[in-house]
Design a protein around this motif. Structure first.
Motif, PDB file in Angstrom:
ATOM      1  N   SER A   1       4.977   0.454 -11.840  1.00  0.00           N
ATOM      2  CA  SER A   1       3.727  -0.276 -11.683  1.00  0.00           C
ATOM      3  C   SER A   1       3.773  -1.578 -12.481  1.00  0.00           C
ATOM      4  CB  SER A   1       2.553   0.583 -12.147  1.00  0.00           C
ATOM      5  OG  SER A   1       1.330  -0.096 -11.999  1.00  0.00           O
ATOM      6  N   ALA A   2       4.294  -1.513 -13.710  1.00  0.00           N
ATOM      7  CA  ALA A   2       4.412  -2.716 -14.536  1.00  0.00           C
ATOM      8  C   ALA A   2       5.353  -3.725 -13.904  1.00  0.00           C
ATOM      9  CB  ALA A   2       4.906  -2.340 -15.932  1.00  0.00           C
ATOM     10  N   ARG A   3       6.434  -3.246 -13.310  1.00  0.00           N
ATOM     11  CA  ARG A   3       7.396  -4.151 -12.666  1.00  0.00           C
ATOM     12  C   ARG A   3       6.753  -4.874 -11.484  1.00  0.00           C
ATOM     13  NH1 ARG A   3      12.488  -3.585 -13.885  1.00  0.00           N
ATOM     14  NH2 ARG A   3      12.271  -1.348 -14.298  1.00  0.00           N
ATOM     15  N   ARG A   4       5.988  -4.152 -10.695  1.00  0.00           N
ATOM     16  CA  ARG A   4       5.326  -4.780  -9.554  1.00  0.00           C
ATOM     17  C   ARG A   4       4.257  -5.769 -10.018  1.00  0.00           C
ATOM     18  NH1 ARG A   4       6.421  -2.515  -4.677  1.00  0.00           N
ATOM     19  NH2 ARG A   4       4.555  -3.475  -3.802  1.00  0.00           N
TER      20      ARG A   4
ATOM     21  N   VAL B   1       0.833  -1.203   0.000  1.00  0.00           N
ATOM     22  CA  VAL B   1       0.000   0.000   0.000  1.00  0.00           C
ATOM     23  C   VAL B   1       0.868   1.253   0.000  1.00  0.00           C
ATOM     24  CG1 VAL B   1      -1.723   1.312   1.288  1.00  0.00           C
ATOM     25  CG2 VAL B   1      -1.931  -1.167   1.118  1.00  0.00           C
ATOM     26  N   ARG B   2       1.930   1.256   0.816  1.00  0.00           N
ATOM     27  CA  ARG B   2       2.821   2.421   0.845  1.00  0.00           C
ATOM     28  C   ARG B   2       3.474   2.646  -0.515  1.00  0.00           C
ATOM     29  NH1 ARG B   2       3.816   0.834   6.328  1.00  0.00           N
ATOM     30  NH2 ARG B   2       5.405  -0.648   5.655  1.00  0.00           N
ATOM     31  N   ALA B   3       3.894   1.554  -1.168  1.00  0.00           N
ATOM     32  CA  ALA B   3       4.537   1.682  -2.475  1.00  0.00           C
ATOM     33  C   ALA B   3       3.568   2.238  -3.510  1.00  0.00           C
ATOM     34  CB  ALA B   3       5.074   0.324  -2.926  1.00  0.00           C
ATOM     35  N   TYR B   4       2.339   1.748  -3.509  1.00  0.00           N
ATOM     36  CA  TYR B   4       1.365   2.229  -4.495  1.00  0.00           C
ATOM     37  C   TYR B   4       0.926   3.653  -4.190  1.00  0.00           C
ATOM     38  CZ  TYR B   4       1.006  -2.294  -6.776  1.00  0.00           C
ATOM     39  OH  TYR B   4       1.281  -3.432  -7.484  1.00  0.00           O
TER      40      TYR B   4
END
Length: 376
Positions: free
Chosen positions: A249-252, A220-223
């Motif tokens: 975002s694509a990498r995650r 959640v923190r990363a997004y």
């Protein structure tokens, strides 16, 4: 055409027949080219919520025609092609909504016909395009223009999760399983030229079979950090920052839907000077993002297309994120099989009479923060 039972009735609009004579309406919905950002975010109440920001794509879409036949048993709904059951479900829900708004309308069955050119199963929102076009067509036949919030609610009920195609292109964070806007990020994405391609040989993806995305505190923190960066990119028109957000975002997303070609895609982006990559988080379309102001843009695009083909990644189309008010980007040197499209054609002209005004974006659940605050 296949008959499907179990639906509800709709009715004619003002001046339409109250029974016996068929009336019709049309609707249109465009598609998208995958996501710029997709993950788990916090809404205004601090609740975790799956949401996404799509990359709009005009030129492809679904056109729907709904024919209402008053006096026909309301369970005699049908759809053509017969496999578009989500769109038919949306049409029957739209009939119910229209009748609730106009109780004097006659009971009717609907014959739904869909046509379009959105590839199926590639993560371009084909089912959402079908569903939204169907809802608009039924509402048009009833002489109504349903609010975008209502269309979103119907779409989620019809297909469990919906892309925000009913909102016609503004960059916003949309809770796809709840049909609500978490945040309007601005008026338009930063300018970018996108070289589209297909991963996994363009094979369709069964989105319902994918594992659930991670929802831990770190995720959640990363997004939320990527959300803040994207907000800043939109506010400042920063194409490079847009590319950074979409790449991260694509990498995650590779943890959920692993594309074997992803590393090759990012290497091509680095070699050709792209600002980043974007993918469909639940499909196989992808794109490399370029700054339209970069020096030697046409040469970069040529090298990019050639490098992708050498790596066995088919190139599909080149398009731009520029809104209609801007001049079209320079024509790319892609071959005739790679059409160049830009946001220069109004989608409204394809809607029925009742929908010839652009939907106002729903009020966001989460207000945007002031643009001058640091996003880092």
């Amino acid at each position: 055409m296949t008959a499907v039972g179990g639906g509800t009735g709709g009715g004619a609009g003002p001046g339409g027949p109250s029974g016996g004579s068929a009336i019709s309406g049309t609707g249109y919905a465009s598609c998208h080219h995958g996501e710029i950002l997709q993950g788990v975010f916090l809404d205004a109440r601090g609740r975790r919520c799956a949401a996404l920001v799509t990359l709009p794509l005009t030129g492809l879409g679904t056109r729907a025609e709904a024919v209402l036949r008053p006096g026909t048993p309301p369970g005699s709904h049908s759809v053509d092609p017969p496999d578009r059951t989500k769109a038919l479900r949306a049409a029957t829900l739209a009939l119910r909504e229209c009748r609730a708004r106009r109780p004097q309308a006659a009971l009717a069955a609907v014959e739904l016909r869909l046509s379009g050119d959105v590839p199926l199963g590639l993560g371009m929102g084909s089912s959402s395009s079908d569903v939204i076009a169907a809802v608009r067509a039924v509402a048009d036949a009833c002489g109504l223009r349903l609010p975008s919030r209502t269309v979103a609610r119907i779409a989620v009920r019809a297909e469990r999760a919906s892309d925000p195609l009913m909102l016609d292109g503004r960059p916003l964070l949309f809770a796809q399983r709840e049909g609500r806007v978490l945040e309007v990020l601005g008026d338009a994405l930063p300018p970018a030229v996108v070289v589209g391609c297909a991963l996994g040989a363009g094979r369709p993806v069964d989105t319902l079979s994918l594992p659930a995305p991670a929802r831990g505190d770190d995720d959640v923190r990363a997004y939320e950090r990527l959300r803040s960066l994207l907000r800043r990119a939109v506010a400042e028109g920063d194409t490079r920052l847009l590319g950074h957000v979409s790449t991260e975002s694509a990498r995650r997303a590779q943890r959920v839907l692993r594309h074997p070609e992803f590393d090759r895609l990012t290497r091509v982006a680095e070699r050709t000077g792209a600002v980043g990559v974007q993918i469909a988080h639940s499909g196989s379309v992808a794109g490399l993002l370029f700054d339209p102001a970069a020096t030697g843009l046409e040469a970069r695009l040529r090298r990019c297309a050639a490098a992708l083909r050498r790596d066995g990644i088919p190139v599909t189309r080149t398009f731009t994120t520029r809104p209609p008010a801007d001049p079209p980007a320079p024509r790319t040197p892609c071959p005739p099989s790679t059409p160049y499209t830009s946001f220069t054609t109004s989608e409204e002209s394809r809607h029925g009479r009742a929908h010839r005004r652009r939907d106002r974006t729903p009020r966001p659940d989460t207000p945007g923060r002031r643009a001058h605050l640091s996003a880092l």
